[in-house]
Design an enzyme around this catalytic site. Structure first.
Site, PDB file in Angstrom:
ATOM      1  N   PRO A  17       0.865  -1.189   0.000  1.00  0.00           N
ATOM      2  CG  PRO A  17       0.093  -0.987   2.204  1.00  0.00           C
ATOM      3  CD  PRO A  17       0.864  -1.893   1.285  1.00  0.00           C
ATOM      4  CB  ALA A  19      -0.273   7.520   1.013  1.00  0.00           C
ATOM      5  CD  GLN A  71      -2.476   0.081   4.932  1.00  0.00           C
ATOM      6  OE1 GLN A  71      -2.291   1.238   4.573  1.00  0.00           O
ATOM      7  NE2 GLN A  71      -1.494  -0.703   5.333  1.00  0.00           N
ATOM      8  CB  CYS A 101       1.063   5.074   8.706  1.00  0.00           C
ATOM      9  SG  CYS A 101       1.363   6.720   8.056  1.00  0.00           S
ATOM     10  N   GLY A 202      10.367  -4.563   2.947  1.00  0.00           N
ATOM     11  CA  GLY A 202      11.426  -3.623   3.302  1.00  0.00           C
ATOM     12  C   GLY A 202      12.721  -3.851   2.564  1.00  0.00           C
TER      13      GLY A 202
HETATM   14  C1  LIG Z   1       5.294   7.289  -0.639  1.00  0.00           C
HETATM   15  C2  LIG Z   1       4.994   6.158   0.312  1.00  0.00           C
HETATM   16  C3  LIG Z   1       3.688   5.939   0.702  1.00  0.00           C
HETATM   17  C4  LIG Z   1       3.383   4.897   1.590  1.00  0.00           C
HETATM   18  N1  LIG Z   1       2.083   4.695   1.951  1.00  0.00           N
HETATM   19  C5  LIG Z   1       1.773   3.653   2.773  1.00  0.00           C
HETATM   20  C6  LIG Z   1       0.425   3.370   3.109  1.00  0.00           C
HETATM   21  O1  LIG Z   1      -0.518   4.030   2.662  1.00  0.00           O
HETATM   22  N2  LIG Z   1       0.198   2.313   3.938  1.00  0.00           N
HETATM   23  C7  LIG Z   1       1.221   1.537   4.459  1.00  0.00           C
HETATM   24  O2  LIG Z   1       0.967   0.602   5.206  1.00  0.00           O
HETATM   25  N3  LIG Z   1       2.492   1.790   4.128  1.00  0.00           N
HETATM   26  C8  LIG Z   1       2.796   2.803   3.306  1.00  0.00           C
HETATM   27  N4  LIG Z   1       4.087   3.011   2.922  1.00  0.00           N
HETATM   28  C9  LIG Z   1       5.118   2.038   3.352  1.00  0.00           C
HETATM   29  C10 LIG Z   1       5.265   0.929   2.289  1.00  0.00           C
HETATM   30  O3  LIG Z   1       4.083   0.184   2.167  1.00  0.00           O
HETATM   31  C11 LIG Z   1       6.418  -0.030   2.655  1.00  0.00           C
HETATM   32  O4  LIG Z   1       6.137  -0.618   3.902  1.00  0.00           O
HETATM   33  C12 LIG Z   1       7.754   0.676   2.754  1.00  0.00           C
HETATM   34  O5  LIG Z   1       7.953   1.545   1.643  1.00  0.00           O
HETATM   35  C13 LIG Z   1       8.913  -0.336   2.815  1.00  0.00           C
HETATM   36  O6  LIG Z   1       8.928  -1.155   1.667  1.00  0.00           O
HETATM   37  P1  LIG Z   1       9.963  -0.882   0.452  1.00  0.00           P
HETATM   38  O7  LIG Z   1      11.338  -0.866   1.046  1.00  0.00           O
HETATM   39  O8  LIG Z   1       9.752  -2.038  -0.487  1.00  0.00           O
HETATM   40  O9  LIG Z   1       9.615   0.427  -0.121  1.00  0.00           O
HETATM   41  C14 LIG Z   1       4.415   4.053   2.080  1.00  0.00           C
HETATM   42  C15 LIG Z   1       5.726   4.291   1.686  1.00  0.00           C
HETATM   43  C16 LIG Z   1       6.038   5.333   0.823  1.00  0.00           C
HETATM   44  C17 LIG Z   1       7.474   5.546   0.418  1.00  0.00           C
END
Ligand SMILES: Cc1cc2nc3c(=O)[nH]c(=O)nc-3n(C[C@H](O)[C@H](O)[C@H](O)COP(=O)(O)O)c2cc1C
Length: 329
Positions: A17, A19, A71, A101, A202
């Protein structure tokens, strides 16, 4: 295949997810590129209860993107239950509860990662949502609020005991934001103790990272966030690698086709005018690091309509083609 409660998912790759990013056009695109499950951006439970127009729009979905996880975030159990019910009514196949979040606007209301400081509230929310909704339920958590108090193992156990069908762990503390490195060993620890599927999340940057996370932690699925916003092909590439096939980088015509496909979905669902402006940001992301992209960025800011979008893109890809040809010669 990954199974979350009664929901069968065709592979083990999940779009996180995000935003402002995982709206309907983006979800459709990554489903087409191999994501087994897509997730909406976080939706305010209170916004749904108040029937705010913009919040209700987040629930919009189409059959081609399914299965879809919606979500929700919030801190009031009864409101979360109502929101879950509304999301299911609107077509959610899975309800995911945001417990990760770190943004002040969210944690200030007791929602998101703030819940990791109030385990009794977690029990109440998970059981209220479980009772209210008829579809599988997942929770997305972090390692804890701060390193002084890691709670991932405890929260994963609670979520399972109170009816969650899977847990996603992004092993950073809320106080870390996105700094430092995600501690994958914690995903392994949660997986070892859990009786429900565990999704690891992550720092998946390259396709090989997803296979490495799965191997090192034993997790059932891998959720990918930021990498997919720059390289939406990553899902296909991981699946190719998993099958022992060579990983292919998209060529120029595939890149162009994908951008146009994304644009098509955006104009279909957001309207032509909004689409052109929205595309400016996307083009910057999709061409980051490619040859000549700095000059292209300057031109992108002048795009005002579909015709200028297409001609700017054509110029750029033509130029890129010539550069590639020159390299091969
Ligand atoms: C721009 C942005 C928006 C995000 N929005 C959400 C969200 O709406 N809900 C959520 O649970 N995590 C949100 N996250 C976290 C991501 O879902 C994810 O847990 C985090 O980026 C780590 O994963 P990655 O290393 O693959 O990016 C957001 C992250 C970013 C960078």
């Amino acid at each position: 295949m990954l199974r979350i409660g009664t929901q069968k998912i065709e592979n083990w790759l999940v779009m996180a997810p995000m935003a402002g990013i995982t709206n309907l056009p983006f979800r459709l695109m990554v489903r087409g590129l191999g994501a087994g499950l897509v997730t909406t951006e976080m939706v305010s439970a209170m916004g749904l209860k108040m029937r705010q127009k913009k919040t209700l729009e987040y629930l919009r979905s189409v059959p081609d993107e399914r299965p879809l996880a919606v979500q929700i975030f919030g801190s009031v159990p009864s409101v979360m239950a109502l929101a879950a019910d509304m999301a299911v009514e609107a077509g959610a196949d899975i309800i995911d509860i945001n417990m990760g979040c770190p943004v002040k606007k969210v944690t200030g209301t007791g929602a998101g990662a703030s819940l990791l400081r109030d385990l009794d509230k977690i029990k109440e929310i998970v059981s209220a949502v479980r009772t209210a909704c008829t579809v599988p339920l997942t929770v997305k958590i972090r390692a804890g609020w701060s390193p002084e108090k890691p709670v991932a193992l405890e929260v994963a156990r609670l979520a399972e005991d109170y009816g969650a069908d899977a847990v996603t762990l992004h092993p950073r503390f809320a106080t870390q934001g996105y700094g430092g490195r995600a501690d994958w060993s914690l995903i392994g620890e949660v997986k070892e103790r859990a009786g429900i599927p565990v999704l690891g999340n992550g720092d998946i940057i390259h396709p090989s990272d997803a296979l490495e996370m799965k191997k090192r932690t034993g997790c059932d699925g891998v959720m990918i966030g930021r990498a997919a916003t720059r390289n939406p092909w990553i899902f296909k590439q991981i699946l190719q690698m998993d099958k022992g096939e060579p990983v292919r980088e998209p060529d120029l015509s595939e890149r162009r086709a994908l951008i146009m496909e994304h644009y098509g979905y955006i104009s279909q669902y957001m309207g032509e005018h909004r689409a052109v402006f929205y595309m400016r940001g996307l083009l910057i992301r999709y061409t980051k690091g490619l040859a000549g992209s700095c000059l292209f960025r300057e031109k992108i800011t002048k795009i005002r309509d579909r015709a200028s979008l297409v001609s700017t893109m054509d110029d750029y890809f033509h130029q890129m083609g010539a550069i590639e040809k020159g390299r091969r010669a």
